[in-house]
Write an enzyme that holds these catalytic residues in place. Structure first.
Site, PDB file in Angstrom:
ATOM      1  N   CYS A   1       0.834  -1.203   0.000  1.00 10.97           N
ATOM      2  CA  CYS A   1       0.000   0.000   0.000  1.00 10.97           C
ATOM      3  C   CYS A   1       0.867   1.251   0.000  1.00 10.97           C
ATOM      4  CB  CYS A   1      -0.924   0.004   1.220  1.00 10.97           C
ATOM      5  SG  CYS A   1      -1.905   1.504   1.319  1.00 10.97           S
TER       6      CYS A   1
ATOM      7  N   CYS B   1      -0.495   4.110   2.203  1.00 12.20           N
ATOM      8  CA  CYS B   1      -0.280   3.928   3.646  1.00 12.20           C
ATOM      9  C   CYS B   1       1.189   4.136   4.021  1.00 12.20           C
ATOM     10  CB  CYS B   1      -0.654   2.516   4.089  1.00 12.20           C
ATOM     11  SG  CYS B   1      -2.102   1.834   3.320  1.00 12.20           S
ATOM     12  N   ASP B   2       2.089   3.611   3.223  1.00 13.26           N
ATOM     13  CA  ASP B   2       3.477   3.491   3.667  1.00 13.26           C
ATOM     14  C   ASP B   2       4.484   4.308   2.863  1.00 13.26           C
ATOM     15  OD1 ASP B   2       2.604   1.672   5.567  1.00 13.26           O
ATOM     16  OD2 ASP B   2       2.832  -0.030   4.205  1.00 13.26           O
TER      17      ASP B   2
END
Ligand code: NAP
Length: 312
Positions: A135, A138-139
């Site tokens: 992701c 997200c990261d």
């Protein structure tokens, strides 16, 4: 007596949320069960540019999903956060069992979507959250100024690689063939992005490091040649993002519904082979997995559930 809903929707991605909207508007007693946050896979998407009418600056998958969820709420859809681990689909009342309890309904719409397919390299599981991610939204920010590798060549891989250039020093797309699967418009953006380079005919075969991911071994699938890339001492780590497709979330229904490569076959009205059980979105056998097709499936499934209830 336990409450029997008209319809239970399993999954809060675009298919489930669209089904909720239509079921709620039809005044069906509707329960939507989701194990995590709303949006399913689009919640992981930083940019949604191909949902019809979507021209809002800065729209993310998460913000689009949040508005879909609000529509469900306005039409009276009940919500539970729970992970379902057993299902009994035969009989007039369908029964789902989760960690928090049991849920009953006369119809079920399965909109449980799909999850990222593992990259398939050695030591992959050891470095998830320590350099390996699925992701970018997200990261991505954890990889500011670092070298990042992206496995895959489809829409997700190439779009997310472009997104990762906001943070990373360089982004290398490692694709097992010499042409991308991604849509032409997405490819063009990637080819024009100076931070992105491509390793064609290649797959990541091994991840290595201490606490963090420090090195990758990449194999050329045509020549068999192995190349090891490693983080400089100064960087200390590199990133590997996997976007090599998805696996449908259908383990729960094995033995209860026929599955094709794990996906649920339906007719064009989203009916499965079990009366009163419908499937919508990425979880079903279909040719185009997009937000717009998931939402359309959800609408059809809810309208068919309403008809099924009226006729039974
Ligand atoms: P995808 O289209 O299935 O692409 C998966 C990619 O991973 C392919 O390039 C495939 O290679 C590669 N791959 C598969 N297994 C592999 C393995 N074991 N090792 C190495 N590489 C492997 O998946 P996706 O990109 O996640 O997209 C899923 C669906 O969502 C698609 O329908 C896509 O169009 C849609 N989507 C749309 C958008 C958008 O429209 N903006 C954005 C994201 C996703 P091959 O090409 O050789 O098969």
């Amino acid at each position: 007596m336990k409450e029997v809903y008209d319809v239970i929707i399993l999954g809060g991605g675009p298919a489930g949320l669209a089904a909720g909207l239509y079921a709620g508007r039809a005044r069906l007693k509707t329960l939507l069960i989701e194990k995590g946050g709303d949006g399913g896979q689009i919640a992981l998407s930083a940019d949604v540019e191909n949902y019809p009418g979507q021209l809002l600056e800065g729209e993310t998958g998460g913000s689009l999903a949040a508005r879909m969820a609000e529509q469900c709420r306005r039409f009276g859809v009940e919500r539970r956060t729970d992970e379902i681990h057993a299902a009994a689909l035969d009989g007039d009342v369908k029964r789902l069992t989760g960690g928090e309890g049991e849920y009953l309904a006369r119809t079920l719409i399965i909109a449980s979507g799909a999850a990222p397919r593992p990259i398939g390299c050695e030591n992959e599981a050891d470095f998830i959250g320590k350099g390996i991610s699925y992701c970018a939204t997200c990261d991505g920010a954890f990889f500011r100024g670092l070298d990042v590798y992206v496995a895959g060549g489809g829409d997700s891989a190439v779009e997310e690689a472009i997104f990762l250039t906001r943070f990373a020093r360089s982004v290398t797309i490692v694709h097992r063939r010499d042409t991308l699967r991604a849509a032409r418009s997405i490819q063009e953006r990637a080819f024009a992005e100076p931070k992105i380079r491509f390793l064609w005919d290649s797959v990541v075969v091994r991840a290595e490091g201490g606490d963090l991911l420090e090195a990758l071994t990449i194999q050329n699938v045509k020549t068999g040649e192995l190349t090891r890339v490693s983080a400089s001492e100064e960087d200390g780590m590199l990133g590997l993002f996997g976007f090599v497709g998805h696996l449908p979330n259908t383990a729960l229904f094995e033995g209860q519904l026929p599955l094709e490569r794990g996906y649920i076959p339906t007719d064009e009205d989203m009916r499965t082979s079990v009366p009163g059980v419908f499937a919508a979105g990425d979880v079903r056998v279909k040719s185009l997995r997009q937000v717009v097709t998931a939402a359309a499936d959800g609408a059809v499934a809810a309208v068919q559930a309403e008809r099924f209830l009226a006729e039974s």
